[in-house]
Structures are given as structure tokens and as C-alpha cells.
Design a protein around this motif. Structure first.
Motif, PDB file in Angstrom:
ATOM      1  N   UNK B   7      15.881  17.116   0.008  1.00 59.94           N
ATOM      2  CA  UNK B   7      16.036  17.268   1.302  1.00 59.94           C
ATOM      3  C   UNK B   7      14.986  16.267   1.943  1.00 59.94           C
ATOM      4  N   UNK B   8      13.745  16.072   1.561  1.00 59.62           N
ATOM      5  CA  UNK B   8      12.736  14.934   2.248  1.00 59.62           C
ATOM      6  C   UNK B   8      13.803  13.708   2.413  1.00 59.62           C
ATOM      7  N   UNK B   9      14.525  13.231   1.290  1.00 60.75           N
ATOM      8  CA  UNK B   9      15.202  11.990   1.212  1.00 60.75           C
ATOM      9  C   UNK B   9      16.420  12.067   2.366  1.00 60.75           C
ATOM     10  N   UNK B  10      17.105  13.056   2.427  1.00 64.41           N
ATOM     11  CA  UNK B  10      18.115  13.295   3.411  1.00 64.41           C
ATOM     12  C   UNK B  10      17.759  13.223   4.808  1.00 64.41           C
ATOM     13  N   UNK B  11      16.573  13.937   5.112  1.00 63.71           N
ATOM     14  CA  UNK B  11      16.083  14.180   6.498  1.00 63.71           C
ATOM     15  C   UNK B  11      15.653  12.859   7.019  1.00 63.71           C
ATOM     16  N   UNK B  12      14.733  12.271   5.930  1.00 56.76           N
ATOM     17  CA  UNK B  12      14.160  10.840   6.340  1.00 56.76           C
ATOM     18  C   UNK B  12      15.160   9.942   6.544  1.00 56.76           C
ATOM     19  N   UNK B  13      16.189   9.925   5.604  1.00 52.92           N
ATOM     20  CA  UNK B  13      17.371   8.949   5.943  1.00 52.92           C
ATOM     21  C   UNK B  13      18.057   8.867   7.155  1.00 52.92           C
ATOM     22  N   UNK B  14      18.301  10.133   7.359  1.00 54.53           N
ATOM     23  CA  UNK B  14      18.948  10.658   8.844  1.00 54.53           C
ATOM     24  C   UNK B  14      18.163  10.196   9.832  1.00 54.53           C
ATOM     25  N   UNK B  15      16.847  10.526  10.105  1.00 59.77           N
ATOM     26  CA  UNK B  15      16.000  10.002  10.928  1.00 59.77           C
ATOM     27  C   UNK B  15      15.974   8.605  11.258  1.00 59.77           C
ATOM     28  N   UNK B  16      15.907   7.946  10.179  1.00 49.80           N
ATOM     29  CA  UNK B  16      15.890   6.458  10.251  1.00 49.80           C
ATOM     30  C   UNK B  16      17.255   5.744  10.438  1.00 49.80           C
ATOM     31  N   UNK B  17      18.321   6.480  10.002  1.00 50.73           N
ATOM     32  CA  UNK B  17      19.765   5.694  10.433  1.00 50.73           C
ATOM     33  C   UNK B  17      19.745   6.109  11.963  1.00 50.73           C
ATOM     34  N   UNK B  18      19.672   7.248  12.321  1.00 56.77           N
ATOM     35  CA  UNK B  18      19.745   7.464  13.805  1.00 56.77           C
ATOM     36  C   UNK B  18      19.022   6.409  14.769  1.00 56.77           C
ATOM     37  N   UNK B  19      17.730   6.388  14.449  1.00 52.28           N
ATOM     38  CA  UNK B  19      16.983   5.378  15.327  1.00 52.28           C
ATOM     39  C   UNK B  19      17.315   3.983  15.110  1.00 52.28           C
ATOM     40  N   UNK B  20      17.585   3.345  13.954  1.00 52.51           N
ATOM     41  CA  UNK B  20      17.921   2.122  13.784  1.00 52.51           C
ATOM     42  C   UNK B  20      19.046   1.640  14.138  1.00 52.51           C
ATOM     43  N   UNK B  21      20.104   2.375  13.797  1.00 49.18           N
ATOM     44  CA  UNK B  21      21.639   2.001  13.631  1.00 49.18           C
ATOM     45  C   UNK B  21      22.337   2.892  15.018  1.00 49.18           C
ATOM     46  N   UNK B  97       8.648   5.776   3.368  1.00 45.88           N
ATOM     47  CA  UNK B  97       7.597   5.968   4.020  1.00 45.88           C
ATOM     48  C   UNK B  97       7.751   7.333   4.526  1.00 45.88           C
ATOM     49  N   UNK B  98       8.954   7.568   5.316  1.00 48.35           N
ATOM     50  CA  UNK B  98       9.072   8.778   5.995  1.00 48.35           C
ATOM     51  C   UNK B  98       9.275   9.951   4.979  1.00 48.35           C
ATOM     52  N   UNK B  99       9.905   9.681   3.874  1.00 43.06           N
ATOM     53  CA  UNK B  99      10.174  10.516   2.846  1.00 43.06           C
ATOM     54  C   UNK B  99       8.693  10.855   2.448  1.00 43.06           C
ATOM     55  N   UNK B 100       8.069  10.088   2.101  1.00 38.74           N
ATOM     56  CA  UNK B 100       6.538  10.348   1.377  1.00 38.74           C
ATOM     57  C   UNK B 100       5.761  11.461   2.526  1.00 38.74           C
ATOM     58  N   UNK B 101       6.004  11.112   3.743  1.00 38.11           N
ATOM     59  CA  UNK B 101       5.437  12.226   4.652  1.00 38.11           C
ATOM     60  C   UNK B 101       5.966  13.445   4.694  1.00 38.11           C
ATOM     61  N   UNK B 102       7.026  13.699   4.373  1.00 38.51           N
ATOM     62  CA  UNK B 102       7.872  14.868   4.111  1.00 38.51           C
ATOM     63  C   UNK B 102       7.267  15.619   3.126  1.00 38.51           C
ATOM     64  N   UNK B 103       7.451  14.752   1.788  1.00 34.45           N
ATOM     65  CA  UNK B 103       6.830  15.124   0.621  1.00 34.45           C
ATOM     66  C   UNK B 103       5.448  15.648   0.638  1.00 34.45           C
ATOM     67  N   UNK B 104       4.574  14.878   1.531  1.00 36.44           N
ATOM     68  CA  UNK B 104       3.193  15.544   1.507  1.00 36.44           C
ATOM     69  C   UNK B 104       3.346  16.742   2.264  1.00 36.44           C
ATOM     70  N   UNK B 105       4.110  17.138   3.153  1.00 40.40           N
ATOM     71  CA  UNK B 105       4.087  18.416   3.849  1.00 40.40           C
ATOM     72  C   UNK B 105       4.703  19.709   2.874  1.00 40.40           C
ATOM     73  N   UNK B 106       5.121  19.019   1.516  1.00 39.85           N
ATOM     74  CA  UNK B 106       5.641  19.940   0.569  1.00 39.85           C
ATOM     75  C   UNK B 106       4.322  20.199  -0.323  1.00 39.85           C
ATOM     76  N   UNK B 107       3.262  19.256  -0.067  1.00 38.19           N
ATOM     77  CA  UNK B 107       2.210  19.718  -0.877  1.00 38.19           C
ATOM     78  C   UNK B 107       2.031  18.307  -2.214  1.00 38.19           C
ATOM     79  N   UNK B 108       3.008  17.241  -2.152  1.00 42.65           N
ATOM     80  CA  UNK B 108       3.075  16.301  -3.126  1.00 42.65           C
ATOM     81  C   UNK B 108       2.652  15.072  -2.340  1.00 42.65           C
ATOM     82  N   UNK B 109       1.424  14.458  -2.715  1.00 45.41           N
ATOM     83  CA  UNK B 109       1.037  13.335  -1.997  1.00 45.41           C
ATOM     84  C   UNK B 109       1.299  12.019  -2.960  1.00 45.41           C
TER      85      UNK B 109
END
Lengths: 121, 160
Positions: B7-21, B97-109
Motif C-alpha cells: 500500500x505505501x508504494x501504491x499510495x506514494x506512486x499515485x501521489x507523485x504521478x498526480x503531482x508530476x504528470x 522517498x514518499x514510500x519510506x515516509x509512509x513505511x515509517x508511519x507503519x513503524x518501519x524506519x
């Protein structure tokens, strides 16, 4: 006179993007650094009004460059501009004197807002 | 690989794609691979280190890579290869980078390594013995982005 800005990012794409945003909004980009070491050297020779600083870069990362620039000039205005938006990164940057933290990808307005606010102060 | 890492990868990809493309991305059907290898001509590889270890590969066809780079550069004609490559590397870097922020929210630094570019198909990326998951994302008129993720918790790697 236009305010003078130093851009720091290892990605050519990001340096080009930031330079376009800043110059189109009346700022002068006086230098471009591709890593933290270059940023520290260029800060000392160019004395810019503000620095944008990526974090993950080869040779010297942006957090170390921030520390060295702030050690040489405690008034230095450094804005972090990075894809690494984790809480611990933000906290470390702010503790070391970063004035703002922009997470990539960004809207041009976010960059102009941050830079304008700091340079008006 | 644990499903909660997807999920973090999917969400981060969608966020980045919307903003950059400026495109509304669409998630395709997930599939598995025994390890990471390139299935497309243009690939951005990032390593992941920290509480999770492994890597991620962002794969694009040549046509999609050109179309995405052009969009990221504001429709610029005659894009130098160095600049389009840098734009696509930065796309991988921003998603990771955005994925790693979301993974940190799940407790994985985790930290990510700077992106590297791999051109060509059927190149094996890693000898890490972690099965990979393929996440296809449709990018509208640009084509599709194939994300191959291979991640394990550090404790699980040590114990193996």
C-alpha cells in the motif's frame, strides 16, 4: 536587486526545475551545487541570500552540509528540499537550523511561498 | 513479502504521478516473481535499508519513459538524454522517498539509496533471495509503470 539563491541537488532535472521556478519569479540563481561539499564551498564564495538543499546526495549529504554552512554563518537561510519527508529527517534538519522543509514533488507555489517568506524576513 | 508493504508504494506512486504528470493513475493486478529482473527497456533501481531491506525497480518502456520525461519537463521539445534520464531517476527517488515516509508511519524506519538507471531487459538486479511483487500502474496516455518490490524485515533477513 534580485535576491541571490544557491540550489543544491544531485539531480540535474531538479536543479533545472528549481532554477526555472525561481528565475521566472524574479530571483537570481547564482550557483548550482550537485552535492553537499560543493554547496559548502559555493556558499562561502558566493554568499547567497538563501540555499535550497536536497538531503540524499553523494559525497556529502544535505544534513551535513546544512550543519557546516550554519557553523560558518549562523544567519544562513537554508530550505531543505527533499523526497525524504520522514519525521526524524524534518526534526533533525530543523534542529540544525533549516528554516523550512519542502517535500518533493512540490508545486512551484510552495517553493515561491517558502523562499519569499524567508527573504522578506 | 508482506502485503502491508504494498500500500505505501501504491499510495506514494499515485501521489507523485498526480503531482508530476497531472494524470489519474490506475492500479493493475498484482503478480509475483521469484526475484527482481528488468522486464522493460528503461528502469530506475533504488535500494532500501533500515528496518526493511531489499530494493525496488521502476520499469518503463522506451516510449513511456520518453513521454513521462517530456511531461515532467513541461513539454520541452528536444530533451537532452542526460536531462530525461535525470527526470526519470528523480521520479523513482520521489516515489521511494514518499514510500519510506509512509513505511515509517507503519513503524518501519528505512532509508533509500540514490537511484541508478538500468537500460535493457532481462537483467537480474539483486542476489537477495527475497521473492518480488509486481505492481502495475497505468499512467493514462503515457503508458504504464511497472513497480517490482522485494522487501523483507531486517530481523527476518538476519534469521535466514
Amino acid at each position: 536587486m534580485a535576491k541571490r539563491i544557491l540550489i543544491t541537488d544531485d539531480a540535474l532535472f531538479m536543479r533545472v526545475t528549481l532554477k526555472n521556478i525561481l528565475t521566472q519569479n524574479g530571483f537570481e540563481v547564482v550557483g548550482e551545487a550537485a552535492n553537499g561539499r560543493e554547496a559548502v564551498e559555493l556558499y562561502s564564495s558566493l554568499k547567497p541570500d538563501l540555499v535550497t538543499m536536497d538531503i540524499t546526495m553523494p559525497e556529502m549529504d544535505g544534513l551535513e552540509a546544512l550543519k557546516q554552512i550554519r557553523a560558518s554563518d549562523p544567519q544562513a537561510k537554508v530550505v531543505m528540499c527533499t523526497a525524504m519527508g520522514q519525521k526524524n529527517m524534518v526534526v533533525e534538519a530543523v534542529q540544525n537550523g533549516a528554516k523550512d522543509f519542502i517535500v518533493k514533488p512540490f508545486q512551484p507555489e510552495r517553493v515561491i511561498e517558502a523562499v519569499s517568506k524567508l527573504l522578506a524576513a | 513479502m508482506r502485503a502491508e508493504f504494498v500500500n505505501p508504494f501504491v499510495q506514494a506512486t499515485c501521489d507523485v504521478v498526480r503531482l508530476t504528470m497531472g494524470t489519474e493513475p490506475k492500479l493493475g493486478s498484482l503478480s509475483a516473481r521469484p526475484k527482481i529482473f528488468t522486464a522493460t527497456e528503461f528502469n530506475v533501481s533504488c535500494g532500501i535499508v533500515g528496518d526493511l531491506v531489499g530494493g525496488v525497480l521502476y520499469g518503463l518502456s522506451s516510449e513511456t519513459a520518453y513521454s513521462v520525461a517530456k511531461q515532467m519537463l513541461g513539454g520541452m521539445e528536444e530533451i537532452p538524454d542526460e536531462l530525461s534520464t535525470s527526470a526519470l531517476a528523480e521520479l523513482g527517488n520521489m516515489i521511494s522517498g514518499n514510500t519510506s515516509s509512509k513505511l515509517q508511519a507503519l513503524g518501519f524506519v528505512c532509508d533509500i539509496t540514490p537511484p541508478s538507471i538500468i537500460r535493457g531487459t532481462n537483467i537480474s538486479i539483486s542476489t537477495i533471495d527475497i521473492p518480488a511483487l509486481v505492481i502495475p500502474i497505468e499512467l493514462g496516455a503515457h503508458g504504464s509503470l511497472e513497480i517490482t518490490v522485494s522487501l523483507k524485515e531486517r530481523a527476518a533477513v538476519k534469521a535466514a
